[in-house]
Enzyme design. Structure first.
Site, PDB file in Angstrom:
ATOM      1  N   HIS A   1     -14.863 -40.100  46.147  1.00  0.00           N
ATOM      2  CA  HIS A   1     -14.253 -39.473  44.970  1.00  0.00           C
ATOM      3  C   HIS A   1     -12.780 -39.363  45.355  1.00  0.00           C
ATOM      4  O   HIS A   1     -12.463 -38.727  46.373  1.00  0.00           O
ATOM      5  CB  HIS A   1     -14.893 -38.095  44.727  1.00  0.00           C
ATOM      6  CG  HIS A   1     -14.323 -37.323  43.566  1.00  0.00           C
ATOM      7  ND1 HIS A   1     -15.116 -36.797  42.560  1.00  0.00           N
ATOM      8  CD2 HIS A   1     -13.051 -36.956  43.263  1.00  0.00           C
ATOM      9  CE1 HIS A   1     -14.354 -36.148  41.695  1.00  0.00           C
ATOM     10  NE2 HIS A   1     -13.085 -36.228  42.106  1.00  0.00           N
TER      11      HIS A   1
ATOM     12  N   CYS B   1     -17.544 -34.030  43.168  1.00  0.00           N
ATOM     13  CA  CYS B   1     -17.892 -33.580  41.814  1.00  0.00           C
ATOM     14  C   CYS B   1     -18.633 -32.245  41.897  1.00  0.00           C
ATOM     15  O   CYS B   1     -18.414 -31.346  41.082  1.00  0.00           O
ATOM     16  CB  CYS B   1     -18.751 -34.622  41.096  1.00  0.00           C
ATOM     17  SG  CYS B   1     -17.829 -36.029  40.444  1.00  0.00           S
TER      18      CYS B   1
ATOM     19  N   HIS C   1      -9.271 -38.680  46.500  1.00  0.00           N
ATOM     20  CA  HIS C   1      -8.686 -37.430  46.990  1.00  0.00           C
ATOM     21  C   HIS C   1      -7.432 -37.717  47.783  1.00  0.00           C
ATOM     22  O   HIS C   1      -7.267 -38.791  48.360  1.00  0.00           O
ATOM     23  CB  HIS C   1      -9.695 -36.628  47.824  1.00  0.00           C
ATOM     24  CG  HIS C   1     -10.315 -37.390  48.951  1.00  0.00           C
ATOM     25  ND1 HIS C   1     -11.348 -38.289  48.760  1.00  0.00           N
ATOM     26  CD2 HIS C   1     -10.052 -37.411  50.277  1.00  0.00           C
ATOM     27  CE1 HIS C   1     -11.696 -38.814  49.920  1.00  0.00           C
ATOM     28  NE2 HIS C   1     -10.919 -38.306  50.862  1.00  0.00           N
TER      29      HIS C   1
ATOM     30  N   THR D   1     -14.507 -41.573  53.573  1.00  0.00           N
ATOM     31  CA  THR D   1     -15.899 -41.155  53.770  1.00  0.00           C
ATOM     32  C   THR D   1     -16.495 -40.512  52.518  1.00  0.00           C
ATOM     33  O   THR D   1     -17.722 -40.473  52.375  1.00  0.00           O
ATOM     34  CB  THR D   1     -16.025 -40.157  54.943  1.00  0.00           C
ATOM     35  OG1 THR D   1     -15.190 -39.021  54.682  1.00  0.00           O
ATOM     36  CG2 THR D   1     -15.615 -40.802  56.257  1.00  0.00           C
TER      37      THR D   1
ATOM     38  N   HIS E   1      -5.112 -36.017  50.786  1.00  0.00           N
ATOM     39  CA  HIS E   1      -4.993 -35.009  51.838  1.00  0.00           C
ATOM     40  C   HIS E   1      -3.542 -34.530  51.876  1.00  0.00           C
ATOM     41  O   HIS E   1      -2.630 -35.368  52.014  1.00  0.00           O
ATOM     42  CB  HIS E   1      -5.299 -35.606  53.209  1.00  0.00           C
ATOM     43  CG  HIS E   1      -6.670 -36.191  53.375  1.00  0.00           C
ATOM     44  ND1 HIS E   1      -7.649 -35.598  54.149  1.00  0.00           N
ATOM     45  CD2 HIS E   1      -7.237 -37.332  52.891  1.00  0.00           C
ATOM     46  CE1 HIS E   1      -8.747 -36.354  54.144  1.00  0.00           C
ATOM     47  NE2 HIS E   1      -8.521 -37.413  53.390  1.00  0.00           N
TER      48      HIS E   1
HETATM   49  P1  5GP Z   1     -11.826 -39.146  53.760  1.00  0.00           P
HETATM   50  O1  5GP Z   1     -12.328 -39.422  55.157  1.00  0.00           O
HETATM   51  O2  5GP Z   1     -12.796 -39.682  52.715  1.00  0.00           O
HETATM   52  O3  5GP Z   1     -10.408 -39.578  53.515  1.00  0.00           O
HETATM   53  O4  5GP Z   1     -11.777 -37.573  53.621  1.00  0.00           O
HETATM   54  C1  5GP Z   1     -12.879 -36.783  53.337  1.00  0.00           C
HETATM   55  C2  5GP Z   1     -12.535 -35.386  53.782  1.00  0.00           C
HETATM   56  O5  5GP Z   1     -13.475 -34.506  53.197  1.00  0.00           O
HETATM   57  C3  5GP Z   1     -12.600 -35.175  55.294  1.00  0.00           C
HETATM   58  O6  5GP Z   1     -11.334 -34.745  55.774  1.00  0.00           O
HETATM   59  C4  5GP Z   1     -13.689 -34.118  55.472  1.00  0.00           C
HETATM   60  O7  5GP Z   1     -13.405 -33.186  56.488  1.00  0.00           O
HETATM   61  C5  5GP Z   1     -13.734 -33.459  54.097  1.00  0.00           C
HETATM   62  N1  5GP Z   1     -15.045 -32.921  53.741  1.00  0.00           N
HETATM   63  C6  5GP Z   1     -16.261 -33.557  53.879  1.00  0.00           C
HETATM   64  N2  5GP Z   1     -17.228 -32.758  53.409  1.00  0.00           N
HETATM   65  C7  5GP Z   1     -16.638 -31.614  52.958  1.00  0.00           C
HETATM   66  C8  5GP Z   1     -17.142 -30.425  52.370  1.00  0.00           C
HETATM   67  O8  5GP Z   1     -18.351 -30.235  52.138  1.00  0.00           O
HETATM   68  N3  5GP Z   1     -16.238 -29.443  52.055  1.00  0.00           N
HETATM   69  C9  5GP Z   1     -14.890 -29.622  52.282  1.00  0.00           C
HETATM   70  N4  5GP Z   1     -14.092 -28.598  51.947  1.00  0.00           N
HETATM   71  N5  5GP Z   1     -14.396 -30.733  52.841  1.00  0.00           N
HETATM   72  C10 5GP Z   1     -15.249 -31.724  53.172  1.00  0.00           C
HETATM   73 ZN    ZN Z   2     -17.085 -37.399  42.118  1.00  0.00          ZN
END
Ligand code: 5GP
Ligand code: ZN
Length: 114
Positions: A97, A7, A99, A94, A101
């Site tokens: 919110h 957010c 998302h 992690t 990829h």
């Molecule tokens: P998840 O593990 O929740 O599927 O993906 C979270 C993603 O957010 C990870 O690939 C991580 O590298 C990315 N990420 C975490 N913190 C930040 C940030 O502050 N900026 C950006 N651009 N990506 C982030």
């Molecule tokens: Zn959010």
């Protein structure tokens, strides 16, 4: 959500490298890319994960997929690409919110190793 990282990225409070934006969706480069192209697509309105998608908010998912297809074309990912949305702890989510990829730019191999 005031304490949500994505957010804060959507609002500009935390900087990001913007790739795409429309009325409901924002896309930016992942900070720790695992492929030559690694872009995160998020709804502007907070939804914690794919488990929070319902008949009231699911339109944003089709809009995000339209955006993903457009960006994949712009990035010339002609050899193929992958979309991943981790949902919950077992999947390795992690940031809570929703998302998606977008990964591409090299052969991506198998999806899960065990
Ligand atoms: P998840 O593990 O929740 O599927 O993906 C979270 C993603 O957010 C990870 O690939 C991580 O590298 C990315 N990420 C975490 N913190 C930040 C940030 O502050 N900026 C950006 N651009 N990506 C982030
Ligand atoms: Zn959010």
């Amino acid at each position: 959500m005031s304490d949500c990282l994505f957010c804060k990225i959507v609002s500009g409070e935390i900087p990001s490298k913007k790739v795409y934006e429309d009325d409901c969706c924002y896309a930016f480069e992942d900070i720790a890319p695992v492929a030559p192209v690694h872009i995160l697509f998020v709804p502007k309105k907070h939804i914690a994960s794919a488990a929070g998608i319902n008949s009231e908010n699911s339109e944003v998912v089709s809009k995000i997929y339209e955006a993903i297809a457009k960006v994949a074309k712009e990035k010339k990912l002609d050899g193929g690409w992958r979309v991943v949305s981790n949902c919950g702890a077992d999947a390795g989510q992690t940031v809570f919110h929703l998302h998606f990829h977008l990964l591409g730019g090299k052969p991506l191999g198998v999806m899960c190793d065990d």
